[in-house]
Design a protein around this motif. Structure first.
Motif, PDB file in Angstrom:
ATOM      1  N   ASP A  75       0.668  -0.925  -0.021  1.00  0.00           N
ATOM      2  CA  ASP A  75      -0.315   0.323  -0.228  1.00  0.00           C
ATOM      3  C   ASP A  75       0.494   0.972   0.289  1.00  0.00           C
ATOM      4  OD1 ASP A  75      -2.287   1.188   0.063  1.00  0.00           O
ATOM      5  OD2 ASP A  75      -1.642   1.543   2.150  1.00  0.00           O
ATOM      6  N   SER A  76       1.848   1.458   0.959  1.00  0.00           N
ATOM      7  CA  SER A  76       2.870   2.135   0.987  1.00  0.00           C
ATOM      8  C   SER A  76       3.931   3.458  -0.429  1.00  0.00           C
ATOM      9  CB  SER A  76       3.585   2.504   2.156  1.00  0.00           C
ATOM     10  OG  SER A  76       4.231   1.233   1.948  1.00  0.00           O
ATOM     11  N   THR A  77       4.386   0.966  -0.574  1.00  0.00           N
ATOM     12  CA  THR A  77       4.437   2.066  -2.109  1.00  0.00           C
ATOM     13  C   THR A  77       3.523   2.956  -2.982  1.00  0.00           C
ATOM     14  OG1 THR A  77       4.154  -0.152  -3.002  1.00  0.00           O
ATOM     15  CG2 THR A  77       6.677   0.235  -1.555  1.00  0.00           C
ATOM     16  N   GLY A  78       2.577   1.624  -3.503  1.00  0.00           N
ATOM     17  CA  GLY A  78       1.374   2.361  -3.890  1.00  0.00           C
ATOM     18  C   GLY A  78       0.693   4.127  -3.899  1.00  0.00           C
ATOM     19  N   GLU A  79       0.715   4.402  -2.873  1.00  0.00           N
ATOM     20  CA  GLU A  79       0.781   5.532  -2.006  1.00  0.00           C
ATOM     21  C   GLU A  79       1.499   5.892  -3.217  1.00  0.00           C
ATOM     22  OE1 GLU A  79      -0.206   5.424   1.114  1.00  0.00           O
ATOM     23  OE2 GLU A  79      -2.869   5.851   1.412  1.00  0.00           O
ATOM     24  N   ASP A  80       2.858   5.919  -2.831  1.00  0.00           N
ATOM     25  CA  ASP A  80       4.584   7.243  -3.288  1.00  0.00           C
ATOM     26  C   ASP A  80       4.431   7.221  -4.531  1.00  0.00           C
ATOM     27  OD1 ASP A  80       4.663   7.415  -0.438  1.00  0.00           O
ATOM     28  OD2 ASP A  80       6.057   5.824  -0.430  1.00  0.00           O
ATOM     29  N   GLY A  81       3.477   5.846  -5.744  1.00  0.00           N
ATOM     30  CA  GLY A  81       3.669   5.925  -7.025  1.00  0.00           C
ATOM     31  C   GLY A  81       4.930   5.631  -7.319  1.00  0.00           C
ATOM     32  N   THR A  82       5.284   4.602  -6.488  1.00  0.00           N
ATOM     33  CA  THR A  82       6.964   3.432  -7.046  1.00  0.00           C
ATOM     34  C   THR A  82       6.202   3.091  -7.397  1.00  0.00           C
ATOM     35  OG1 THR A  82       7.198   3.303  -5.083  1.00  0.00           O
ATOM     36  CG2 THR A  82       7.964   5.245  -5.407  1.00  0.00           C
ATOM     37  N   PHE A  83       5.978   2.189  -8.891  1.00  0.00           N
ATOM     38  CA  PHE A  83       6.065   1.392  -9.401  1.00  0.00           C
ATOM     39  C   PHE A  83       6.175  -0.123  -9.101  1.00  0.00           C
ATOM     40  CE2 PHE A  83       4.753  -1.878 -12.778  1.00  0.00           C
ATOM     41  CZ  PHE A  83       3.503  -2.115 -13.640  1.00  0.00           C
TER      42      PHE A  83
END
Length: 401
Positions: free
Chosen positions: A297-305
């Motif tokens: 989730d946190s990587t998705g929210e950061d936009g880091t595919f």
């Protein structure tokens, strides 16, 4: 008769084990039309093997088209209709850190943020400030004094903290002060329903004093508040499902969710490997295990595919340790989708796989969004996942003659 009344009537006890592994924000989107999602890009041989052995589908957290927060997303997975049981994030965070909310308490989840010279938010999470940096700031906010109101401020994790206001007559129906965007100032506290105006006034005074206390900080010179709520009352997993349930989570909010539905919080794991250590250590003591993995989730929210792809691969690498325990039912799912493309939660159904000896396999060969569209579970509301788990564990009797 609702589902809880039905499962109370039909549940039976046996020695079966159910494991629900929740990869927060699991579902994704391609970065361009015709491309692959994060899950489809990741190398996931172990999750793919589960798809071949089990039955797949897409979990709808609330209703089609509705984007859920983490609270409603998890309540649905736990079998509590998120439209019926509405719990604010403040109560979840407070309960998660072991704060006992009283009848006159209103809790809110706080985020430290970074404000520019104009008072506008430049970073909603203060650069994901570390717990070591943020905890002293939360303690500093205990200096806030509001006549007639007790104010409690507790550190949580990283940029998060909890504030609890205690006074007779306070109600938790307030809009968030987090605008969910940068380049704009935090919102002013405002009641969402009549009767919460006093709480809005108290909150506004807290914010004014807190901003003064944070002035001069480079990262965390501001704050936003979310999920105002009073203490909820929910029936337990044992009452509703006849399950002795354990939760193995790192972040307090998810411990709070689990505690509110009567799960026991076990272990102090900080990594996925440590979480599975805890699972192994407590395997004989519980019927149901909820394991929460935050970082999809946190990587998705950061936009880091690419970072989300790596976290999915980390999750996949842990699957063999779960399957070696031979749970009677193993579920892998998410509470919602968090596509890197959107940098936020979304309404898209979440890939889900259920593996059990009695499940009806569906021919799916990989664990992915596209395969889940043709899986045997179909596109189903998350609140029915627990009844499917009970049935596959032999824990539901027959309905009617």
């Amino acid at each position: 008769m609702n589902m809880h009344e039905l499962t109370r009537e039909l549940h039976v006890r046996n020695d079966s084990k159910i494991v629900m592994l929740v990869a927060d924000g699991l579902g994704g989107l391609p970065l361009e039309p015709g491309g692959k999602t994060e899950l489809e890009t990741a190398r996931t041989p172990n999750l793919d093997e589960l798809a071949r052995r089990g039955v797949s589908g897409g979990s709808i957290p609330v209703k089609p088209g509705i984007t859920p927060g983490s609270g409603p997303g998890h309540l649905g997975l736990f079998g509590y209709d998120p439209l019926e049981f509405r719990i604010g994030r403040g109560a979840l965070e407070a309960t998660g850190i072991g704060f006992e909310l009283g009848e006159h308490d209103v809790a809110a989840r706080g985020n430290f943020c970074t404000l520019d010279a104009a008072g506008k938010i430049s970073d909603r999470r203060a650069g994901r400030i570390s717990s070591e940096e943020s905890a002293p700031l939360a303690v500093r906010l205990r200096q806030v004094k509001i006549p007639g109101v007790e104010v409690f401020v507790e550190p949580v994790k990283e940029h998060r903290f909890v504030v609890v206001f205690r006074a007779a007559g306070l109600k938790g129906d307030l809009h968030d002060t987090d605008p969910q965007a940068t380049g704009v100032p935090p919102l002013q506290p405002k009641a969402s329903k009549p009767g919460s105006e006093r709480t809005a006034e108290v909150t506004a005074e807290f914010v004014v004093q807190a901003q003064r206390l944070l002035a001069g900080e480079k990262k965390a010179n501001g704050l936003t508040l979310r999920g105002f709520s009073a203490r909820p009352h929910l029936a337990s997993y044992d009452e509703v499902y006849g399950l002795k349930a354990a939760a193995i989570a790192v972040y307090p909010m998810y411990k709070g969710l689990a505690r509110l539905v009567g799960m026991q919080i076990v272990g102090k794991a900080q990594t996925l490997a440590e979480q599975i250590d805890v699972l192994e250590q407590h395997w004989k003591q519980f019927d149901f295990f909820f394991i929460h993995f935050k970082y999809t989730d946190s990587t998705g929210e950061d936009g880091t595919f690419d970072a989300k792809v790596k976290k999915i691969e980390e999750l996949d690498a842990a699957i063999p340790r779960l399957t070696r325990l031979k749970p009677d039912v193993l579920i892998v799912t998410g509470d919602h989708s968090t596509p890197s493309f959107l940098k936020s939660h979304s309404w898209h159904p979440v890939p889900t796989v259920l593996v059990a000896p009695a499940c009806r396999t569906d021919g799916c060969q990989v664990f992915s969004e596209s395969e889940s569209l043709r899986g045997g579970l179909g596109q189903f509301e998350a609140k029915y996942l627990m009844s499917l788990a009970l049935a596959n564990a032999g824990r539901l009797g027959k309905f009617g003659a």
